[in-house]
Motif scaffolding. Structure first.
Motif, PDB file in Angstrom:
ATOM      1  N   ASN A 185      30.051  14.225  -4.825  1.00  0.00           N
ATOM      2  CA  ASN A 185      30.357  15.447  -4.015  1.00  0.00           C
ATOM      3  C   ASN A 185      29.783  16.513  -5.066  1.00  0.00           C
ATOM      4  O   ASN A 185      29.429  15.917  -6.947  1.00  0.00           O
ATOM      5  CB  ASN A 185      31.806  14.937  -4.900  1.00  0.00           C
ATOM      6  N   ALA A 186      29.844  17.607  -4.468  1.00  0.00           N
ATOM      7  CA  ALA A 186      29.480  18.563  -5.311  1.00  0.00           C
ATOM      8  C   ALA A 186      30.166  20.040  -4.343  1.00  0.00           C
ATOM      9  O   ALA A 186      30.763  19.861  -3.982  1.00  0.00           O
ATOM     10  CB  ALA A 186      27.846  19.311  -5.047  1.00  0.00           C
ATOM     11  N   PRO A 187      30.073  21.322  -5.176  1.00  0.00           N
ATOM     12  CA  PRO A 187      31.386  21.702  -4.935  1.00  0.00           C
ATOM     13  C   PRO A 187      30.864  22.597  -3.379  1.00  0.00           C
ATOM     14  O   PRO A 187      29.911  22.610  -3.045  1.00  0.00           O
ATOM     15  CB  PRO A 187      30.935  23.090  -5.820  1.00  0.00           C
ATOM     16  N   PRO A 188      32.084  23.138  -2.643  1.00  0.00           N
ATOM     17  CA  PRO A 188      32.016  23.116  -1.676  1.00  0.00           C
ATOM     18  C   PRO A 188      30.872  25.531  -1.705  1.00  0.00           C
ATOM     19  O   PRO A 188      31.774  25.705  -2.168  1.00  0.00           O
ATOM     20  CB  PRO A 188      33.102  23.810  -0.929  1.00  0.00           C
ATOM     21  N   MET A 189      30.256  25.484  -0.774  1.00  0.00           N
ATOM     22  CA  MET A 189      29.565  26.768  -0.981  1.00  0.00           C
ATOM     23  C   MET A 189      30.067  27.781   0.060  1.00  0.00           C
ATOM     24  O   MET A 189      30.968  28.815  -0.622  1.00  0.00           O
ATOM     25  CB  MET A 189      27.863  26.748  -0.331  1.00  0.00           C
ATOM     26  N   LEU A 190      31.206  27.313   0.999  1.00  0.00           N
ATOM     27  CA  LEU A 190      31.875  28.405   1.421  1.00  0.00           C
ATOM     28  C   LEU A 190      33.124  27.161   1.402  1.00  0.00           C
ATOM     29  O   LEU A 190      33.348  26.557   2.636  1.00  0.00           O
ATOM     30  CB  LEU A 190      31.209  28.504   3.060  1.00  0.00           C
ATOM     31  N   LYS A 191      34.311  28.738   1.684  1.00  0.00           N
ATOM     32  CA  LYS A 191      35.343  27.984   2.176  1.00  0.00           C
ATOM     33  C   LYS A 191      36.319  29.483   3.596  1.00  0.00           C
ATOM     34  O   LYS A 191      35.845  30.378   2.960  1.00  0.00           O
ATOM     35  CB  LYS A 191      36.487  27.756   1.376  1.00  0.00           C
ATOM     36  N   ILE A 192      35.987  28.915   4.824  1.00  0.00           N
ATOM     37  CA  ILE A 192      36.884  30.356   5.269  1.00  0.00           C
ATOM     38  C   ILE A 192      38.302  30.007   5.434  1.00  0.00           C
ATOM     39  O   ILE A 192      38.733  28.643   6.006  1.00  0.00           O
ATOM     40  CB  ILE A 192      36.177  29.880   6.826  1.00  0.00           C
ATOM     41  N   TYR A 193      39.066  30.690   5.265  1.00  0.00           N
ATOM     42  CA  TYR A 193      41.002  31.166   5.649  1.00  0.00           C
ATOM     43  C   TYR A 193      41.216  31.017   6.293  1.00  0.00           C
ATOM     44  O   TYR A 193      40.295  32.872   6.696  1.00  0.00           O
ATOM     45  CB  TYR A 193      41.101  30.726   4.316  1.00  0.00           C
ATOM     46  N   TRP A 194      42.209  30.980   7.257  1.00  0.00           N
ATOM     47  CA  TRP A 194      43.384  31.321   7.959  1.00  0.00           C
ATOM     48  C   TRP A 194      43.898  31.855   7.252  1.00  0.00           C
ATOM     49  O   TRP A 194      45.254  30.871   6.535  1.00  0.00           O
ATOM     50  CB  TRP A 194      43.786  30.429   8.928  1.00  0.00           C
ATOM     51  N   ASP A 195      44.224  33.179   7.167  1.00  0.00           N
ATOM     52  CA  ASP A 195      45.073  33.192   5.454  1.00  0.00           C
ATOM     53  C   ASP A 195      46.252  34.386   5.690  1.00  0.00           C
ATOM     54  O   ASP A 195      46.019  36.106   5.925  1.00  0.00           O
ATOM     55  CB  ASP A 195      43.996  33.869   4.405  1.00  0.00           C
ATOM     56  N   ASN A 196      47.498  34.197   6.127  1.00  0.00           N
ATOM     57  CA  ASN A 196      48.585  35.165   6.779  1.00  0.00           C
ATOM     58  C   ASN A 196      48.119  35.906   7.847  1.00  0.00           C
ATOM     59  O   ASN A 196      48.229  37.134   8.100  1.00  0.00           O
ATOM     60  CB  ASN A 196      49.284  36.317   5.092  1.00  0.00           C
ATOM     61  N   GLY A 197      47.203  35.704   8.640  1.00  0.00           N
ATOM     62  CA  GLY A 197      46.600  36.500  10.015  1.00  0.00           C
ATOM     63  C   GLY A 197      45.531  36.619   9.887  1.00  0.00           C
ATOM     64  O   GLY A 197      45.256  37.238  10.629  1.00  0.00           O
ATOM     65  N   LYS A 198      45.094  37.158   8.913  1.00  0.00           N
ATOM     66  CA  LYS A 198      43.755  37.129   8.548  1.00  0.00           C
ATOM     67  C   LYS A 198      42.392  35.497   7.936  1.00  0.00           C
ATOM     68  O   LYS A 198      42.969  34.762   7.717  1.00  0.00           O
ATOM     69  CB  LYS A 198      42.890  38.357   7.238  1.00  0.00           C
ATOM     70  N   ILE A 199      40.568  36.252   8.162  1.00  0.00           N
ATOM     71  CA  ILE A 199      40.527  35.638   8.105  1.00  0.00           C
ATOM     72  C   ILE A 199      39.614  35.861   6.709  1.00  0.00           C
ATOM     73  O   ILE A 199      39.171  37.118   6.450  1.00  0.00           O
ATOM     74  CB  ILE A 199      39.190  35.117   9.242  1.00  0.00           C
ATOM     75  N   ARG A 200      39.784  34.974   5.907  1.00  0.00           N
ATOM     76  CA  ARG A 200      38.989  35.126   3.964  1.00  0.00           C
ATOM     77  C   ARG A 200      37.891  34.343   3.831  1.00  0.00           C
ATOM     78  O   ARG A 200      37.958  32.882   4.447  1.00  0.00           O
ATOM     79  CB  ARG A 200      40.784  34.588   3.530  1.00  0.00           C
ATOM     80  N   VAL A 201      37.215  34.787   3.848  1.00  0.00           N
ATOM     81  CA  VAL A 201      35.836  33.947   3.261  1.00  0.00           C
ATOM     82  C   VAL A 201      35.672  34.039   1.526  1.00  0.00           C
ATOM     83  O   VAL A 201      35.704  34.876   0.650  1.00  0.00           O
ATOM     84  CB  VAL A 201      34.804  34.731   3.266  1.00  0.00           C
ATOM     85  N   LYS A 202      35.509  32.507   0.847  1.00  0.00           N
ATOM     86  CA  LYS A 202      35.364  32.559  -0.511  1.00  0.00           C
ATOM     87  C   LYS A 202      34.666  31.984  -0.507  1.00  0.00           C
ATOM     88  O   LYS A 202      33.777  30.660  -0.002  1.00  0.00           O
ATOM     89  CB  LYS A 202      36.613  31.595  -0.898  1.00  0.00           C
ATOM     90  N   THR A 203      33.323  32.281  -1.275  1.00  0.00           N
ATOM     91  CA  THR A 203      32.034  31.234  -1.702  1.00  0.00           C
ATOM     92  C   THR A 203      32.355  31.205  -3.408  1.00  0.00           C
ATOM     93  O   THR A 203      33.052  31.039  -4.440  1.00  0.00           O
ATOM     94  CB  THR A 203      30.492  32.350  -1.274  1.00  0.00           C
ATOM     95  N   LYS A 204      30.640  30.907  -3.968  1.00  0.00           N
ATOM     96  CA  LYS A 204      30.894  30.454  -5.265  1.00  0.00           C
ATOM     97  C   LYS A 204      30.296  31.667  -5.572  1.00  0.00           C
ATOM     98  O   LYS A 204      28.948  31.352  -5.003  1.00  0.00           O
ATOM     99  CB  LYS A 204      29.714  28.732  -5.375  1.00  0.00           C
ATOM    100  N   ILE A 205      29.649  31.345  -6.891  1.00  0.00           N
ATOM    101  CA  ILE A 205      28.706  31.803  -7.695  1.00  0.00           C
ATOM    102  C   ILE A 205      28.893  31.460  -9.329  1.00  0.00           C
ATOM    103  O   ILE A 205      29.449  30.075  -9.318  1.00  0.00           O
ATOM    104  CB  ILE A 205      29.762  33.215  -8.159  1.00  0.00           C
ATOM    105  N   LEU A 206      27.121  31.767  -9.703  1.00  0.00           N
ATOM    106  CA  LEU A 206      27.308  30.758 -10.626  1.00  0.00           C
ATOM    107  C   LEU A 206      27.676  31.508 -12.499  1.00  0.00           C
ATOM    108  O   LEU A 206      27.799  32.830 -12.113  1.00  0.00           O
ATOM    109  CB  LEU A 206      25.606  31.145 -11.718  1.00  0.00           C
TER     110      LEU A 206
END
Length: 303
Positions: A185-206
């Motif tokens: 397992n390595a970290p997920p570079m991208l997570k796309i959420y359904w967040d209270n009706g909106k689409i939210r994007v989270k990524t990894k940074i060094l």
């Protein structure tokens, strides 16, 4: 007297013809009405739609339990029979009214490195094999059309969050041995959420931009960015998502009209990892009685 009798006979004859004509009219009207009823019944007959999503290159993890008491995973070719597989039917099933696949998840079992449960697909470039994956340099595209069918709320009245798409990192066997990791397992570079009706994007940074290629293999070398919310609120409506990846660049597209572009040095350095796409319902709650249902109408991956 004869004239009077003729009048009576004529009157009776006219009455008979009138009654006969009325009966025929009623019969004709009834027949026509019955015909219309039959036609209406035929028009109301439901058409059942089957999903057109090709699952040949996907495995699925569900909240169901396997023989060892952990989260259940089903790979190809077994996943192709999801509609009749009793292990999967509660968590992954067809909605024949619109041709979607519904992914249902609730707090039950967890998988490695997480406290949450899921009903989620995992890309397999080679069916049944997790050891063949892709790098950002090789690139890839994932397209989906989906909707949130139902989701519970927390104690404050806010909808529970759901991760609907991911790009997950993976260590090669050589990298795993190099850093002494317990698994691939390595970290997920991208997570796309359904967040209270909106689409939210989270990524990894060094955390340390000057870290070596060996040092960035460790999960603790990475941190979460601040995240980005697309302006459009999708709510419970159907929407389209696309993830495009190439060396040094990642683009997320909502409804073919809104874009989030990532091309920082963090994305460039990420090329050290293998990756795979994920899609479905990774439910982000442990609240008792909580659940979510995510519908996928279309899902396609291209490399």
């Amino acid at each position: 007297m004869k004239y009077f009798r003729k009048e009576i006979v004529l009157f009776v004859l006219i009455g008979f013809l009138s009654v006969s004509a009325t009966c025929q009219e009623k019969t004709s009207s009834t027949t026509e009405s019955d015909s219309k009823t039959v036609k209406k019944t035929k028009k109301k007959k439901k058409k059942y739609k089957l999903s057109k999503i090709n699952l040949k290159h996907w495995s699925v993890t569900t909240p169901g339990l396997n023989a060892k008491g952990g989260a259940m995973n089903v790979e190809p070719p077994e996943i192709l029979n999801y509609a009749t597989d009793e292990r999967l039917m509660p968590y992954m099933y067809n909605d024949s009214t619109d041709g979607s696949i519904v992914f249902y998840a609730f707090p039950n079992t967890t998988t490695a490195n997480t406290k949450y449960s899921r009903s989620e697909l995992r890309e397999q470039m080679v069916p049944g094999d997790n050891n063949t994956n892709w790098t950002f340099e090789q690139g890839g595209v994932m397209k989906g059309k989906l909707a949130i069918e139902d989701v519970t709320k927390d104690a404050e009245g806010k909808y529970h969050r759901v991760i609907i798409m991911q790009i997950h990192g993976r260590l090669s066997n050589e990298q795993k041995e190099l850093i002494g990791a317990k698994d691939n397992n390595a970290p997920p570079m991208l997570k796309i959420y359904w967040d209270n009706g909106k689409i939210r994007v989270k990524t990894k940074i060094l955390k340390n931009k000057g870290a070596s290629d060996d040092e960035i293999l460790h999960e603790e070398a990475w941190d979460d960015d601040d995240g980005y919310n697309f302006p459009t609120e999708v709510g419970f409506r159907k929407f389209a998502l696309e993830v495009r990846v190439e060396k040094g660049k990642m683009v997320i597209v909502l409804n073919n009209s809104e874009y989030a572009v990532y091309d920082s040095s963090d994305i460039i350095r990420w090329n050290v990892f293998e990756n795979y796409f994920k899609a479905g319902n990774y439910f982000q709650s442990r609240d008792e009685g909580s659940f979510a249902k995510v519908k996928y109408y279309e899902l396609e991956v291209v490399h």
